[in-house]
Design a protein around this motif. Structure first.
Motif, short mmCIF file in Angstrom:
data_model
loop_
_atom_site.label_atom_id
_atom_site.label_comp_id
_atom_site.label_asym_id
_atom_site.label_seq_id
_atom_site.Cartn_x
_atom_site.Cartn_y
_atom_site.Cartn_z
N UNK A 316 1.02 -1.15 -0.11
CA UNK A 316 0.10 -0.30 0.00
C UNK A 316 0.67 1.05 0.34
N UNK A 317 2.14 0.95 0.02
CA UNK A 317 2.46 2.56 0.48
C UNK A 317 2.61 3.43 -1.12
N UNK A 318 2.56 2.66 -1.91
CA UNK A 318 2.05 3.24 -3.34
C UNK A 318 4.16 3.86 -4.42
N UNK A 319 4.69 2.39 -3.54
CA UNK A 319 6.14 2.18 -4.22
C UNK A 319 5.47 1.50 -5.25
N UNK A 320 7.13 1.32 -6.44
CA UNK A 320 7.04 0.86 -8.07
C UNK A 320 8.04 -0.75 -7.47
N UNK A 321 8.76 -0.65 -6.83
CA UNK A 321 9.86 -1.43 -6.03
C UNK A 321 10.45 -2.11 -4.78
N UNK A 322 9.81 -3.14 -4.57
CA UNK A 322 10.55 -2.90 -3.25
C UNK A 322 12.45 -3.28 -2.94
N UNK A 323 12.76 -3.28 -2.02
CA UNK A 323 14.28 -3.28 -1.79
C UNK A 323 15.03 -3.39 -0.31
N UNK A 324 15.86 -4.45 0.22
CA UNK A 324 16.13 -4.93 -0.46
C UNK A 324 15.73 -6.54 -0.18
N UNK A 325 15.59 -7.52 -0.75
CA UNK A 325 14.84 -8.38 -0.41
C UNK A 325 15.80 -9.71 -0.30
N UNK A 326 15.67 -10.38 1.10
CA UNK A 326 16.81 -11.11 1.47
C UNK A 326 16.59 -12.60 0.31
N UNK A 327 18.16 -13.14 0.21
CA UNK A 327 18.48 -13.79 -0.95
C UNK A 327 17.69 -15.41 -0.26
N UNK A 328 16.50 -16.11 -1.17
CA UNK A 328 16.11 -17.06 -0.51
C UNK A 328 14.42 -16.67 0.12
N UNK A 329 14.08 -15.80 -0.55
CA UNK A 329 12.93 -15.64 0.36
C UNK A 329 11.75 -15.60 -0.58
N UNK A 330 11.58 -16.73 -1.00
CA UNK A 330 10.38 -17.32 -1.88
C UNK A 330 9.42 -17.41 -0.90
N UNK A 331 8.89 -17.34 -0.25
CA UNK A 331 7.84 -17.70 1.09
C UNK A 331 7.20 -15.75 -0.19
N UNK A 332 7.82 -14.55 0.47
CA UNK A 332 7.47 -13.55 -0.05
C UNK A 332 7.43 -12.71 -1.12
N UNK A 333 8.39 -13.60 -2.27
CA UNK A 333 8.47 -13.01 -3.37
C UNK A 333 7.07 -14.33 -4.12
N UNK A 334 6.50 -15.53 -3.61
CA UNK A 334 5.67 -15.40 -3.74
C UNK A 334 4.01 -15.62 -4.12
#
Length: 409
Positions: A316-334
């Motif tokens: 809900x932030x209105x941003x286009x990208x989130x950064x940084x994601x930790x390596x292997x954070x597949x649950x959040x990416x999924x």
């Protein structure tokens, strides 16, 4: 690692010779015409169908075109491909790069992954850097790399409006249709840079500290070298600093690379010996150039959300990208794939209007466009996130134009 001052009479002379040499390396890195990248025709898989490649229309009545640079390091190739497919749109251009810490095998594997996608071959808008070099993102080699990437994208095709740099730890939290929709309402000469106040950046960074980045002349990343000596701030220009995450116009990148006046080169030589030059270089160029300082720069890093701890706040932030994601954070990416991007599988591209108009209901089917189907890549369809971002950016533009010029803070 901080070096103690050597007990040598010729230390100052040797140090400044090395500093001058490093400066020349920065300039030559992105002005050189050596073939450091795989040429576009080597990556494309030409299709025998005459009308299989659609060309994006350009102009104020059409959505903008974005040039993306995704730069990773050893072990990042798979994550880069996933990010590429999450932000893919036939209108855009993409340049993928693995730095010198990656192996030749991994770089060839990345190229193979791109070549295996008939969709990328059909639109011919994805390229891969071949021979790479060391990149320390805290030093001047990081600045040299971003200038080199922009120069390569300009050489491949100048038909783009904005340049965005991403790392494999970034991930979109809205679709490309949403982002292109939001940018469509803005003039194409608007730069997105978040400026800190002078007191703020002076507290965060010691601009007087002299630094050398050995990564400029080494094949792999190396730690910065900090000199004991300091230098006074220049009086030939004013220094401005801020966030290293930005969206730059093609006009500004051409100005910095082609340097039709001396300012970009002068600033490049100065910031070559500064830690974190990406936090200063483009901000200082804009605010010291009569050509750019009076144009609108949107003073915000709204385009990035710098946390992934709260999913609801992120989306809900209105941003286009989130950064940084930790390596292997597949649950959040999924979860982002499923809830925001409507992508059921990470190996498929995110569907946009260019794909959905062909009655393809799942994202994996969008790849079959490359087998001969023709799509309308000039058409986009925004969702609620895109409309929200468009409104927020319009408000920032109004403030920048009338009340808040960052060059005069």
């Amino acid at each position: 690692m901080r070096n103690s001052k050597p007990n040598m009479k010729n230390y100052d002379y040797s140090f400044w010779i090395l500093s001058f040499t490093a400066t020349l390396m920065v300039i030559l890195m992105f002005l050189s015409s050596r073939p450091w990248f795989f040429k576009q025709e080597q990556i494309q898989i030409q299709t025998p169908l005459k009308n299989s490649i659609a060309v994006a229309s350009k102009g104020k009545d059409y959505p903008p075109i974005i040039a993306y640079w995704i730069c990773g390091t050893k072990g990042d190739s798979k994550r880069m491909i996933r990010l590429l497919k999450a932000i893919y749109h036939p209108r855009n251009h993409y340049l993928l790069q693995l730095d010198g810490d990656s192996s030749v095998h991994e770089r060839k594997s990345l190229l193979g992954s791109v070549k295996s996608e008939s969709l990328f071959a059909s639109f011919g808008n994805v390229d891969v850097v071949g021979k790479s070099y060391g990149v320390n993102r805290e030093g001047s080699s990081g600045l040299a790399a971003i200038l080199h990437a922009a120069a390569v994208l300009l050489k491949l095709d100048k038909n783009w409006d904005w340049f965005i740099n991403l790392s494999p730890l970034d991930y979109p939290i809205l679709t490309q249709d949403d982002l292109l929709h939001a940018l469509s309402f803005l003039p194409r000469d608007v730069n997105f840079l978040h400026y800190f106040s002078k007191s703020d950046w002076e507290k965060r960074y010691n601009i007087d500290q002299v630094v050398i980045d050995p990564s400029l002349y080494l094949g792999k990343r190396s730690d910065l070298m900090y000199a004991v000596e300091t230098r006074t701030k220049p009086n030939a220009f004013n220094i401005f600093g801020g966030s290293p995450w930005m969206i730059l116009t093609r006009e500004l990148t051409e100005y910095c690379i082609q340097g039709w006046e001396n300012l970009p080169r002068k600033l490049l030589m100065y910031f070559n010996n500064v830690a974190f030059p990406l936090q200063f270089y483009f901000h200082t160029v804009i605010c010291n150039s009569p050509e750019f300082q009076n144009k609108t720069s949107i003073n915000t890093d709204l385009i990035r959300y710098i946390s992934n701890t709260d999913y609801d706040q992120m989306v809900t932030s209105g941003a286009a990208f989130a950064t940084p994601f930790k390596d292997g954070d597949s649950p959040m990416l999924n979860r982002i794939d499923e809830s925001i991007l409507n992508r059921s599988q990470p190996d498929g591209v995110v569907a946009g209007k260019w794909c959905s108009d062909l009655d393809m209901n799942d994202t994996n089917s969008c790849s079959s466009i490359g087998n001969g189907s023709i799509s309308d890549i000039d058409s986009i369809k925004a969702g609620p996130n895109g409309r929200k971002l468009a409104f927020l950016l319009s408000q920032f533009q109004i403030n920048a134009k009338f009340t808040n010029n960052p060059c005069y803070l």
